[in-house]
Design an enzyme around this catalytic site. Structure first.
Site, PDB file in Angstrom:
ATOM      1  CG  LEU A   1       5.180   4.691  -8.460  1.00 54.88           C
ATOM      2  CD1 LEU A   1       3.926   6.249  -8.785  1.00 54.88           C
ATOM      3  CD2 LEU A   1       5.967   3.420  -8.977  1.00 54.88           C
TER       4      LEU A   1
ATOM      5  CD  GLU B   1       9.035  -0.666  -8.393  1.00 53.33           C
ATOM      6  OE1 GLU B   1       9.368  -0.270  -9.435  1.00 53.33           O
ATOM      7  OE2 GLU B   1       7.538  -0.347  -7.671  1.00 53.33           O
TER       8      GLU B   1
ATOM      9  CG  HIS C   1      -2.568  -6.023  -7.357  1.00 48.36           C
ATOM     10  ND1 HIS C   1      -2.290  -6.079  -8.639  1.00 48.36           N
ATOM     11  CD2 HIS C   1      -2.564  -4.639  -7.036  1.00 48.36           C
ATOM     12  CE1 HIS C   1      -2.459  -4.315  -8.665  1.00 48.36           C
ATOM     13  NE2 HIS C   1      -2.439  -3.623  -7.486  1.00 48.36           N
TER      14      HIS C   1
HETATM   15  C1  TPP Z   1       5.778  -1.058 -10.898  1.00 49.40           C
HETATM   16  C2  TPP Z   1       4.942  -0.472 -10.053  1.00 49.40           C
HETATM   17  N1  TPP Z   1       5.268  -0.056  -8.827  1.00 49.40           N
HETATM   18  C3  TPP Z   1       3.852  -0.085  -8.275  1.00 49.40           C
HETATM   19  C4  TPP Z   1       2.929  -0.271  -8.230  1.00 49.40           C
HETATM   20  C5  TPP Z   1       1.884   0.673  -7.561  1.00 49.40           C
HETATM   21  N2  TPP Z   1       0.763   1.673  -7.634  1.00 49.40           N
HETATM   22  C6  TPP Z   1      -0.199   1.386  -9.122  1.00 49.40           C
HETATM   23  S1  TPP Z   1      -0.350   3.057  -8.892  1.00 49.40           S
HETATM   24  C7  TPP Z   1       1.142   4.099  -8.404  1.00 49.40           C
HETATM   25  C8  TPP Z   1       1.118   5.138  -8.447  1.00 49.40           C
HETATM   26  C9  TPP Z   1       0.777   5.487 -10.049  1.00 49.40           C
HETATM   27  O1  TPP Z   1       0.609   7.107 -10.208  1.00 49.40           O
HETATM   28  P1  TPP Z   1       1.058   7.869 -11.556  1.00 49.40           P
HETATM   29  O2  TPP Z   1       1.909   7.079 -11.692  1.00 49.40           O
HETATM   30  O3  TPP Z   1       0.983   9.120 -10.689  1.00 49.40           O
HETATM   31  O4  TPP Z   1      -0.524   7.770 -11.191  1.00 49.40           O
HETATM   32  P2  TPP Z   1      -1.499   7.843 -11.292  1.00 49.40           P
HETATM   33  O5  TPP Z   1      -2.225   6.502 -10.685  1.00 49.40           O
HETATM   34  O6  TPP Z   1      -1.930   9.079 -10.136  1.00 49.40           O
HETATM   35  O7  TPP Z   1      -2.492   8.476 -12.638  1.00 49.40           O
HETATM   36  C10 TPP Z   1       1.271   2.845  -7.512  1.00 49.40           C
HETATM   37  C11 TPP Z   1       2.240   3.434  -6.684  1.00 49.40           C
HETATM   38  C12 TPP Z   1       2.528  -0.717  -9.928  1.00 49.40           C
HETATM   39  N3  TPP Z   1       1.573  -0.678 -10.620  1.00 49.40           N
HETATM   40  N4  TPP Z   1       3.668  -0.667 -10.813  1.00 49.40           N
END
Ligand code: TPP
Lengths: 326, 415
Positions: free
Chosen positions: A58, A60, A129
């Site tokens: 995760l 970018e 979003h």
């Molecule tokens: C910079 C960014 N990239 C992508 C996203 C889309 N996104 C939202 S939640 C998520 C997963 C997050 O996982 P984690 O950090 O493990 O937290 P969790 O939701 O599992 O508590 C993604 C990819 C985002 N919100 N921000």
């Protein structure tokens, strides 16, 4: 000719490019087993494996930066950014590295990276979003930016983006992912060059230029105007960088009036660039100032009031009234 | 104290973490950090040379409070999920499974501490006295926040992953400066302000973002009073934590030069103990700390997600057996600290909370877009004023139309 949604058309376009070119690979968050949050990459990891459909960490900046490296080593990466508002951690890599690599190397290096970004509002979503950041990228030389508005273009544009030697950002109108239309998978026809604008409806009294999510809105506005006796030409810009000014200018020379509509804020947006070019190129043909219809100078508002923010048929008609009043 | 000096405990890691630990050992050439655990899944309390002392500070009332908080937030979560299903919320981000990580850590903070959450920290919000109904504004699409962070020292939710981590370090650097100034200006008879620290939450997925790395570098360089609290719930939407890291996330702290601790995130007592230790350390200016709470997102990532696409139900079942509420209930009952009457009250309170949240959500007012014009800048801005004036005139045009429509209707009725 087959009928499919824009999301499916991009999926088929990606499938075709993965089949045709062994050096193409997809990268992004959740694009593997999940098939992307919009399922645009649905089924591809099963067909092509994890080396070609890469579920990335995760990050970018990491996605774009490693895509640059892959491109330098001869691959053709297609990156998915999950949502418009999440491209910014990768903004540095896109604007300072990806866009400039060819120029910095005196033309010796090319970085044919494709970046797909679902963009725009109208889906009732939460913060970050629903944004339309295209102008921020269009201002950066070295990038090409296209945005399909229908399934046929979507199917071909993604493949044309991969074929292009320059970095290409494909802004995908997310609220139109489920819009259905005919796709000719045999031939792109008039869509052979992705960097051209298309006249979708001919008219004599005014021209409306739109792109991506607002194209259906512009067409609906033109139909409504026809009921009031006004003949409106509608242009789907398709390419935001470069912009096909020839098609736009030609239309304005015929109609004498121009309205540019986009979801992004008007100030500093693509509409301003078009207005300036058209007044340079066709000043004497203009019967009225070019009118821009766009978002306000504010962060994209909360979902419950986005209807007040997003340009709709009425906003385009109001601009048309103003133009016709001159 | 480095993470490797932490005692090994008998955490039942069957299945999910075995592979990761074996891999970590292969990568590191040494066994990875063990997990701090006090309250096992069977509800018995174990011993820990460092953290038992912190657990011993907890009396029966506090422990019952932890249970009540965890039950309340789980009930709230269920209600919010139902509200989303009924179309009252655009989206919901559930926390079931992570109650102990959030209540344990949140309850370890002091009112003077400042908390930076991500977007799933509803339990932490509860411990900071945020009105839970206010959390729903954002998910209903009527606000991008919904509460005033100054009231509770609980910052707004952040949706761009990891973007809040450098803010936390900066805030901590501010506290550090305040403390120096206060010490320099102190007079002997003046009562001392309690020392404060910052705690910032993020997920295993977000730990891959550059912002997390950069903020840890800053925290270490300036010895900022900050505690990084990573909830490793094993999934970033559909991507397993093994794609983000090959070693326990807590081990990363070593590379930045401060302690990292891995704690059983479903053990509210251990989470509380470890967080108290870390916050005290940060407030004293000893060092930042990274806590990795090893837990699990039992349900979907959000109400828009479909976990059957990427993970098996057996994994979920394994984690349900480690449920944070059940294990505390077992302990409370075995120790005679709580009886049926207590659990019945907790349940009734939960239903009351749910009813309150349901009612309040329906009543949440849709703002006028004029507030967005007003809030874009702190000071007057000519472009905003111009666009607002256009908007007023444009809207007024529709008001005329509406009244003509009404007149037409009246006319039609009269005819
Ligand atoms: C910079 C960014 N990239 C992508 C996203 C889309 N996104 C939202 S939640 C998520 C997963 C997050 O996982 P984690 O950090 O493990 O937290 P969790 O939701 O599992 O508590 C993604 C990819 C985002 N919100 N921000």
């Amino acid at each position: 000719m087959t009928t499919m949604t824009i999301a499916k058309a991009i999926n088929e376009g990606l499938r075709a490019t993965l089949n045709n070119n062994p050096r193409t690979l997809l990268m992004g968050e959740d694009i593997g087993p999940l098939g992307g949050v919009y399922r645009v990459t649905d089924g591809l990891i099963g067909e092509f494996g994890a080396d070609r459909v890469v579920d990335t960490p995760l990050a970018e900046s990491g996605i774009i930066g490693t895509a640059i490296g892959l491109a330098l080593s001869g691959y053709l990466p297609v990156c998915e950014i999950q949502f418009d508002g999440f491209v910014f951690p990768g903004f540095n890599q896109i604007t300072t590295q990806l866009a400039k690599m060819h120029a910095r190397s005196n033309g010796n290096l090319t970085v044919p990276v494709v970046i797909r970004i679902p963009y725009g509002g109208g889906i009732g979503s939460i913060e970050h979003h629903s944004e339309s950041p295209e102008a921020l990228f269009a201002h950066t030389a070295g990038l090409r930016i296209i945005t399909p508005s229908n399934p046929h273009d979507a199917y071909w544009m993604i493949q044309q983006a991969v074929d292009c030697q320059d970095p290409v950002i494909v802004f995908e109108p997310k609220r139109r992912y489920w819009l259905k239309g005919d796709v000719d998978t045999e031939s792109p026809g008039a869509s052979a060059d992705p960097f051209t604008a298309h006249v979708l409806r001919e008219g004599a009294d005014a021209t409306v230029v739109a792109y991506g999510p607002l194209v259906p809105v512009a067409l609906a506005a033109a139909s409504a105007a026809a009921e009031d006796g006004h003949s409106v030409e509608v242009i789907d810009l398709r390419s935001i960088s470069p912009i096909d000014f020839d098609t736009v200018t030609e239309s304005v020379k015929k109609t004498g009036r121009l309205i540019v509509a986009h979801e992004a804020p008007t100030f500093g947006g693509i509409g301003g660039e078009i207005a300036a070019r058209v007044s340079e190129r066709a000043f004497l043909s203009l019967e009225a100032p070019v009118i821009r219809v766009g978002g306000f100078h504010m962060p994209y508002p909360v979902a419950k009031v986005e209807e007040d923010y997003l340009p709709d048929i009425d906003r385009i008609l109001e601009a048309l009234d103003r133009a016709l009043a001159y | 104290m480095g993470a490797t000096h932490l005692p090994a405990t008998e955490f039942d890691g069957t299945g999910v973490d075995d592979q990761l630990e074996a891999e970590a050992e292969a990568v590191l050439g040494e066994p990875p950090t063990r997990m701090v655990q006090l309250l096992g899944p069977d509800g018995t309390l174990g011993e820990d040379p460092v953290f038992s002392a912190y657990a011993n500070r907890l009396d029966a009332e506090k422990l019952r409070g932890f249970y009540a908080d965890m039950a309340a937030i789980r009930r709230f979560d269920q209600e919010a999920t139902a509200l989303q299903r009924q179309g009252q919320l655009a989206l919901w981000v559930p926390l079931t499974g992570q109650e102990a990580a959030q209540i344990g850590s949140g309850r370890a903070s002091q009112p003077q501490d400042y908390i930076f959450p991500t977007y799933r920290e509803h339990g932490v919000a509860l411990t900071r006295n945020v009105d839970l109904a206010e959390l729903l504004r954002q998910f209903r699409g009527v606000s991008n926040g919904g509460w005033n962070p100054k009231d509770t020292n609980f910052h707004l939710y952040t949706l761009v992953l990891a973007a809040q981590t450098p803010h936390a370090v900066g805030y901590a650097m501010g506290i550090q400066r305040d403390q120096k100034l206060a010490a320099a200006n102190a007079t002997p008879d003046q009562p001392q302000e309690p020392k404060a620290a910052v705690m910032v939450y993020f997920g295993d997925g977000a730990s891959s973002e550059g912002d997390v790395h950069e903020s840890m570098v800053f925290a270490s360089s300036y010895n900022a009073p900050v505690v990084f609290f990573c909830q490793n719930n094993h999934w970033a939407i559909s991507v397993p934590s093994t794609v983000q890291t090959r070693v326990p996330l807590a081990d990363r702290a070593k590379g930045y030069g401060f302690p990292g601790i891995r704690v059983d995130g479903n053990d509210v007592i251990a989470v509380h103990a470890v967080t108290e230790w870390a916050l005290e350390r940060a407030r004293e200016g000893k060092s930042p700390v990274l806590i990795e709470a090893f837990t699990y997102r039992v349900g979907a990532h959000t109400t828009a997600d479909d976990p059957t696409k990427y993970r098996g139900s057996d994994e979920e079942a394994q984690w349900r057996a480690k449920d944070p509420l059940e294990r505390l209930e077992k302990y409370l009952r075995a120790e005679g600290m709580a009886d049926d009457a207590f659990f019945a009250t907790v349940k009734a309170d939960g239903d009351e909370l749910a009813a309150y949240v349901r009612k309040t959500t329906h009543d949440l007012e849709t703002p006028d877009i004029r507030t967005a014009f007003a809030n874009t800048y702190a000071e007057a801005h000519p472009l905003v004023a111009e666009e607002l004036a256009w908007f007023e005139e444009y809207s007024a045009g529709f008001a005329d139309e509406a009244s003509t429509d009404e007149a037409d209707k009246d006319g039609a009725a009269n005819r």
